[in-house]
Design a protein around this motif. Structure first.
Motif, PDB file in Angstrom:
ATOM      1  N   ILE C  45     -15.204  -3.150  30.615  1.00  0.00           N
ATOM      2  CA  ILE C  45     -15.080  -4.457  31.268  1.00  0.00           C
ATOM      3  C   ILE C  45     -16.087  -4.586  32.401  1.00  0.00           C
ATOM      4  O   ILE C  45     -16.718  -5.621  32.582  1.00  0.00           O
ATOM      5  N   LEU C  54     -12.211  -7.800  21.261  1.00  0.00           N
ATOM      6  CA  LEU C  54     -10.790  -7.450  21.180  1.00  0.00           C
ATOM      7  C   LEU C  54     -10.257  -7.796  19.796  1.00  0.00           C
ATOM      8  O   LEU C  54     -10.346  -8.940  19.353  1.00  0.00           O
ATOM      9  N   ILE C  68      -1.058 -11.582  28.258  1.00  0.00           N
ATOM     10  CA  ILE C  68      -2.018 -10.498  28.505  1.00  0.00           C
ATOM     11  C   ILE C  68      -3.345 -10.827  27.835  1.00  0.00           C
ATOM     12  O   ILE C  68      -4.412 -10.688  28.438  1.00  0.00           O
ATOM     13  N   ILE C  69      -3.272 -11.318  26.605  1.00  0.00           N
ATOM     14  CA  ILE C  69      -4.487 -11.713  25.883  1.00  0.00           C
ATOM     15  C   ILE C  69      -5.108 -12.940  26.558  1.00  0.00           C
ATOM     16  O   ILE C  69      -6.325 -13.017  26.755  1.00  0.00           O
ATOM     17  N   ASP C  71      -4.909 -13.885  29.634  1.00  0.00           N
ATOM     18  CA  ASP C  71      -5.556 -13.544  30.908  1.00  0.00           C
ATOM     19  C   ASP C  71      -6.900 -12.846  30.697  1.00  0.00           C
ATOM     20  O   ASP C  71      -7.831 -13.054  31.473  1.00  0.00           O
ATOM     21  N   LEU C  72      -6.979 -12.010  29.678  1.00  0.00           N
ATOM     22  CA  LEU C  72      -8.265 -11.352  29.390  1.00  0.00           C
ATOM     23  C   LEU C  72      -9.339 -12.392  29.067  1.00  0.00           C
ATOM     24  O   LEU C  72     -10.509 -12.219  29.424  1.00  0.00           O
ATOM     25  N   ASN C  75     -10.069 -14.518  32.420  1.00  0.00           N
ATOM     26  CA  ASN C  75     -10.873 -13.754  33.375  1.00  0.00           C
ATOM     27  C   ASN C  75     -12.191 -13.271  32.765  1.00  0.00           C
ATOM     28  O   ASN C  75     -12.891 -12.478  33.378  1.00  0.00           O
ATOM     29  N   GLN C  77     -12.779 -11.139  30.692  1.00  0.00           N
ATOM     30  CA  GLN C  77     -12.842  -9.681  30.564  1.00  0.00           C
ATOM     31  C   GLN C  77     -13.080  -9.259  29.114  1.00  0.00           C
ATOM     32  O   GLN C  77     -13.384  -8.110  28.845  1.00  0.00           O
ATOM     33  N   ILE C  78     -12.929 -10.185  28.213  1.00  0.00           N
ATOM     34  CA  ILE C  78     -13.369  -9.936  26.835  1.00  0.00           C
ATOM     35  C   ILE C  78     -14.360 -11.034  26.452  1.00  0.00           C
ATOM     36  O   ILE C  78     -14.384 -12.109  27.071  1.00  0.00           O
ATOM     37  N   LEU C 301      -4.196  -1.238  30.293  1.00  0.00           N
ATOM     38  CA  LEU C 301      -4.865  -2.360  30.945  1.00  0.00           C
ATOM     39  C   LEU C 301      -4.548  -2.398  32.432  1.00  0.00           C
ATOM     40  O   LEU C 301      -5.445  -2.602  33.265  1.00  0.00           O
ATOM     41  N   LEU C 305      -7.398  -2.383  35.233  1.00  0.00           N
ATOM     42  CA  LEU C 305      -7.595  -3.470  36.200  1.00  0.00           C
ATOM     43  C   LEU C 305      -7.703  -2.916  37.617  1.00  0.00           C
ATOM     44  O   LEU C 305      -8.497  -3.396  38.424  1.00  0.00           O
TER      45      LEU C 305
END
Lengths: 309, 309, 309, 309
Positions: C45, C54, C68-69, C71-72, C75, C77-78, C301, C305
């Motif tokens: 990340i 992902l 959770i997905i 938010d990734l 953000n 992050q993916i 995760l 983080l």
């Protein structure tokens, strides 16, 4: 040196051996490993220099494999048995007229109220256990009359029990008759162990926990080679392999298990790991098959019997 | 209504059917389930009102099961095939003269340098894939000449490919000749899909992702009953069951898988779960066996063939 | 170069990161692998040169992992999502006001009669699916008005659906807003696919099965490095790895799965196998953890983080 | 009575307890079960009427969990330990200055030549075992001086060993100091058992295999309630549950295992099965989590410690 994967053929009226030959021609994945296991079992049984150690964990007697084990003993195709206490208890349960049952559902509280014990989809009845309790106490008495408070090894204790069994299909009786020793280092953790403890509320029949190791060790050293057949994992698998440690390990081994390697537990450990501990010889012939013992072992054995006949 | 677990007998020269009969007499654990699966498969094949849907996931063609699948098609013992793209790719690989290999070890970086792809203990060679790439491009061209840019369903695409295959052992060719439709909803996720994409760098052969569903739905509704044989899980398992949803679910199903139920993934889900979704009928006959498909399916099938002969 | 296994300490008020540091100090078995996975995820990340792919298989949205997905994605992050059609369907189900439920038991025939679908111990209600069917049909209409019968890629189709979602927690909406592409090569095998087929009884909205591969390939080549996070196996795992084949494979990967390697199926295959196929680079950083995604991924995760904050 | 599955949230600086609360809000699949297990463990420890029995199978001491077990004993959060002989051997190995190691590869023949034993990805050195052999023989001597040839129970034998250990982190020493009894019915099947047998080549220190059952039974009856924490399966799991049979079963239990139910083996059996045997009470609180003990137990325990502080 790569080999071609031959595509298998399945047809009517196949013998088990023909099916395993197809597995052998393919040579890969589960089928390939099963064929190797079957061929190795035939070699172990045929080779007069190899003592075959059979290790039993899991509900093999309740699961329909009692005759298979009994025949291996009767035909002297194995030289030694290492088992959980449970398989001995369930052999005795049948010897005393009890049975194992199927088709009783999965409501465990209801089963409890009906006096039914569940092992997967196999069931026992408390009425059969009541007979077991009475009859085994009589046998304990006979053994106690003979040995008194002198510590007795588990192997000798089981040999003695076998001498008092009448059922000609009994694993214990056949082992007694054929001088196949039975080792059960965790015997005490079983209904048989529980009954012995109850018997000892008023008696003093002492099982010597380390008493077997001389005999086991002697058998290991007396034989040129040892081949291990490991059905399930657990303590019987460990004891079987560990008993060969002082001679550098087994010469060959077959393992059938559904447990997996990643937890580090011995039950699912690859057989190769035993080499690092000198529980299997470097260069030994080791075959693992992943799956259900009640399917795979009869299949492997039927194929092997054809090979040695 | 409890039944007695009969202790199995194993002897020389057994046929597969005799072994499965022993499993049936025991009736419990894996052996019991395997016998039920074999008997159910025989019923499915024999019953003229039942269309048999065969679902393939996992490396079954690389794993030696190509002829077994081919024979089921040739003998019209199945009515429909649902498969991953990989099994189709590997069928074509063999049709074009390639092979699958064993015995090449587990050092994946070394395999990479040698142009070897690994699937468990099965191997492919990049030289075989090069032939595959050339020959499949020729076939794409022939199909493109025929259909142009009109979207074509995956089923029709595969039927067309089958028409250009010469190898008489080919699953695709035999399916074409016998009018057994092949569905592969995830086809694009395979080496065949990759080659199609490359072909489409200069062409425009369009696979219509939803194009199959009319045909599949029609087959479901045209048949009185559907029996599903699910080898492995994945998308083929889901598609097979889901295709029956609109008619209230399959009438019977056999599942062989090593995946487990606890994750909630469909691949390891108990077949019973399909009832809640109307993907299996309430009251349907469902049998799951846990284990390796390359061992269990040939065994189940050999037993079933004896029953129907 | 051997290292000492440090014995872990567990105490009150630990943060997840402290627990993972204990796992890291031990360094062995599952705990050791989990720590490596968490550290690798943080690296992926943080590293601006690495695009994070992902992959989602199994019931992750029904199983509580939707936020959770989401938010990734939110953000960033993916960089890319590859998923089964089911996770998209269940994201939409919640976007349209539906829910997932627990505590409804395991009697699948009874569940069926109550209009309840079961996924392990997660449940859906047919009333929620009825809303889903109505609302998704409206969205299909809007997309059809826009694209007509011109074949559209699955990625673009999902991007379009996302543009019509109002729920701010929706994976599809957030992916649309943040320009995170979603690939779902097996989309058609889902309730969303089924609805599209029904819609197409009177319309002609064509999903081009190979249509995504240009876009996916471009993303692979545009990024210096690719890191794959593979939650579950199946088609999403294969597609994620295979998409990197033409560039020599991913640079790093984390896999969480309960499937096992012995069947040869990709879902349980060790990540190292991908090296032989050039789906993972020789020398790439690969970590597999065996277990339940709903436990292990939040844990991994949460630790990652902390490392990147 | 259905409940909504809440979607979990993961963020920076979470405590383990916060993460488990998210699992609890979701309530389904592995995460839901893990939260239930953690909450139940807190209840067991807090409830003064409940005696907590901890059962250990698998390589937990080699796998980094020695301090965790030691702290549970030191803080009197458990009342009784049932373990394999291997975990005792490895506790002693560390007490005598030895270690466990990582990073030594998977070439078992090479490991053998280097005097390295492998347990998954954990390693031991034969030089550490040589020290173990010398030091344990000295302790055997001291015990033999004390008890002579009078049969001694395994529990008392281990209590005596603990009295001679200096290492303040030792499970055996702490158990001795805190009067937490240790039961190990399969003790003899371990390196400790092997050394005892060697010692007995010239001595006669007799372990009474049934000797523990009075003490164990008394503890069961003295306590209002029993809660079992079963890490791994095997003989320790069976002995723990079976010891409660005469009082109608445990009142609550947590099981963490990777073994599966289908083989019928106890290690993978659902806890509910224990109800049929009166090894768990009808109405007892039973939670199973599938996964790796080295990950899941520290997580469950860290959450529980927060709840009881």
């Amino acid at each position: 040196m790569s080999m071609k994967v031959n595509q298998m053929k399945v047809k009517e009226k196949m013998t088990v051996q023909q099916l395993i030959d197809e597995f052998s021609l393919s040579g890969v994945l589960g089928a390939g490993k099963l064929a190797k296991a079957s061929n190795l079992l035939a070699e172990m049984i045929k080779d007069e220099e190899t003592a075959v150690f059979l290790s039993l964990a899991g509900p093999l007697v309740p699961g329909g494999m009692r005759n298979i084990i009994a025949d291996l003993i009767k035909n002297k195709q194995i030289d030694l048995l290492i088992t959980s206490g449970a398989n001995i208890t369930h052999d005795l349960l049948e010897s005393f007229g009890g049975n194992h049952y199927s088709g009783l559902g999965f409501d465990d509280e209801k089963l409890n109220h009906g006096g039914i014990g569940r092992i997967g989809d196999v069931y026992t009845k408390s009425t059969d256990f009541e007979v077991f309790e009475k009859k085994i106490a009589i046998i304990f008495n006979k053994i106690y009359e003979k040995v008194g408070s002198n510590p007795i090894s588990i192997k000798d204790f089981l040999h003695n029990i076998g001498s008092f069994i009448e059922d000609k299909n009994s694993i214990l009786k056949l082992a007694n008759q054929n001088n196949i020793p039975i080792f059960a280092p965790g015997l005490i953790d079983s209904m048989l162990g529980l009954q012995l403890w109850m018997f000892n509320q008023e008696n003093n029949l002492i099982l010597d926990a380390t008493g077997d190791m001389d005999d086991l060790s002697n058998i290991v050293f007396e034989n040129e080679k040892v081949g291990a057949v490991l059905l399930g994992g657990g303590l019987p698998k460990h004891y079987t392999l560990a008993s060969n440690l002082l001679k550098g390990g087994v010469d060959s081994a077959i393992q059938i298990t559904m447990d997996r390697a990643e937890t580090g537990s011995l039950s699912g450990a690859p057989l190769e790991e035993a080499k690092s501990w000198s529980k299997a010889k470097c260069g030994s012939n080791l075959v693992s098959v992943v799956g259900d013992v009640t399917i795979l072992f009869p299949l492997i054995l039927a194929g092997a019997l054809d090979k040695i006949s």
